[in-house]
Design an enzyme around this catalytic site. Sequence first.
Site, PDB file in Angstrom:
ATOM      1  N   GLU A 153       0.798  -1.228   0.000  1.00 18.98           N
ATOM      2  CA  GLU A 153       0.000   0.000   0.000  1.00 18.98           C
ATOM      3  C   GLU A 153       0.834   1.282   0.000  1.00 18.98           C
ATOM      4  O   GLU A 153       0.810   2.072   0.955  1.00 18.98           O
ATOM      5  CB  GLU A 153      -0.965  -0.005   1.187  1.00 18.98           C
ATOM      6  CG  GLU A 153      -1.839  -1.251   1.210  1.00 18.98           C
ATOM      7  CD  GLU A 153      -2.933  -1.230   2.267  1.00 18.98           C
ATOM      8  OE1 GLU A 153      -2.859  -0.379   3.170  1.00 18.98           O
ATOM      9  OE2 GLU A 153      -3.855  -2.051   2.188  1.00 18.98           O
TER      10      GLU A 153
ATOM     11  N   GLU B  24      -5.280  -8.714   0.516  1.00 23.04           N
ATOM     12  CA  GLU B  24      -5.905  -8.421   1.817  1.00 23.04           C
ATOM     13  C   GLU B  24      -7.395  -8.210   1.612  1.00 23.04           C
ATOM     14  O   GLU B  24      -7.799  -7.473   0.708  1.00 23.04           O
ATOM     15  CB  GLU B  24      -5.353  -7.124   2.446  1.00 23.04           C
ATOM     16  CG  GLU B  24      -3.921  -7.151   2.893  1.00 23.04           C
ATOM     17  CD  GLU B  24      -3.512  -5.829   3.577  1.00 23.04           C
ATOM     18  OE1 GLU B  24      -4.382  -5.111   4.089  1.00 23.04           O
ATOM     19  OE2 GLU B  24      -2.308  -5.542   3.574  1.00 23.04           O
TER      20      GLU B  24
HETATM   21  C1  FCB Z   1      -4.785  -2.303   5.411  1.00 24.45           C
HETATM   22  C2  FCB Z   1      -3.417  -2.446   6.014  1.00 24.45           C
HETATM   23  C3  FCB Z   1      -3.358  -3.477   7.114  1.00 24.45           C
HETATM   24  C4  FCB Z   1      -4.558  -3.365   8.019  1.00 24.45           C
HETATM   25  C5  FCB Z   1      -5.818  -3.356   7.226  1.00 24.45           C
HETATM   26  C6  FCB Z   1      -7.061  -3.288   8.065  1.00 24.45           C
HETATM   27  O1  FCB Z   1      -4.889  -1.119   4.689  1.00 24.45           O
HETATM   28  O2  FCB Z   1      -2.508  -2.834   5.033  1.00 24.45           O
HETATM   29  O3  FCB Z   1      -2.160  -3.330   7.809  1.00 24.45           O
HETATM   30  O4  FCB Z   1      -4.441  -2.223   8.790  1.00 24.45           O
HETATM   31  O5  FCB Z   1      -5.819  -2.264   6.342  1.00 24.45           O
END
Ligand code: FCB
Length: 445
Positions: A169, A349
């Site tokens: 990110e 994620e």
């Molecule tokens: C993402 C992050 C991770 C966590 C999630 C909820 O953006 O990469 O570390 O905080 O959100």
Amino acid sequence: MSSSIGITFPQDFLWGVSMSSYQIEGAWNEDGKGESIWDRFTHIPGNIKNGDSGDVACDHYHRYKEDVDLMKELGIQAYFFSISWPRVLPKGDGDVNKAGLDFYKRLVDKLSEAGIEPCVFLYHWELPQPLQDKGGWVNRDIVQLFADYAKLIGRELGDKVKRWVMIDEPQVVASDGYLTGEHAPGIKDFGSFLKVSHHVQLAQGKAIQTLRDIKSNFQMGAAFNLTPFYPIKDDEKDREAARKLDEFLNRWYLDPLLRGEYPPLAREIGMKPDQEDMNMIHQPIDFLGVNYYTRGIAAYDPTKPLKARVISKNTPTTEMGWEIYPDGLYDLLTRLKRDYNDPVFYVTENGAAFDDKVEKNSRIEDDDRICFLRDHMIAAKRAIRDGIKLKGYFVWSLLDNFEWAKGYAKRFGLVHVDYRTLKRTPKKSAHWYKQVITNNGFTFF
Ligand code: FCB
């Protein structure tokens, strides 16, 4: 006659979990680890909810064996974890901290023994503080320093790790660290933000090249948090607002890597990156990692710098206040396929924080998390059916952990962590995920 319907994923679909070093490891100053910007930031009162820090976190540094055993028990096939740069290089460059490097070697060995593929995020936001003292991501020297760090890790772990993401990110590194200041190093300055947003991408590009030079068969990827924006109503001004937010938060990182140029907004802001930089950022990749949590609703607002504002909707949200919108994942993947030449994807994620209740018998019946994951998996499957090359899905997260500025108040885990005793207890969603993996899908009745 009763019948059930369900969905099945492709045979080689990869089911995983992801976590990050600062959020779980603890041991912030043990065995020679150097200070990171998150150590510094969390130790300043007022920065983090309830004064929390990652000093102990889930104590994964000492309990990694138990955690890998748990993953194995749940049938997890792959694990994206990050490396704490200052644990390995306490000053950011120079002398290697052997004990720190050994920790990651032991982790990788343990995962491999358990039949779980180790996948690495080289950077999930833990910059060594000594590099911050020299300007951090604002100082262009960081590009070479990051590539040197990547080379070290690639050489040391590359016999067992083949799937890599450079910077998890990049947008959050730039926006939250240097524009809103909600994250370490807590800077609020547009000029710094612009430089950082460029340097993180240069560093990503140079590190991709560096790792490819070590092994040409490494699977090199990028992972972006992507938020599809929808106009609040079908009117030209609101559509324009959605486009602007998309350019600023999504395309700012997608376009340079995948097309070799910034989106039009960059010119409007007066950015003139040179061609050599763009060539460095524009690297071929093997997969695009999509971190998807929610969508955004955009409205025209002439008082804002981008003439755009994000509106909150009164629809169901997670504990983070993020709207639950599984169709956004489908829309996002479809659009990325169309606009960026049909890449291979992993959802690197996806997950949700809910206010989990521990029952008297220690059970955690987190049905809301199961619904969230199931609905996003359905959207993912719909995308695959429509020809999108989605090859795997990683739940954020295995364990409840330190949720950055929100501290321990928000729980994302499939597994509950009691922060007093550090006991791990799989929630109902963990058992459910195990079934999904075993059946490579699920049925509805
Ligand atoms: C993402 C992050 C991770 C966590 C999630 C909820 O953006 O990469 O570390 O905080 O959100």
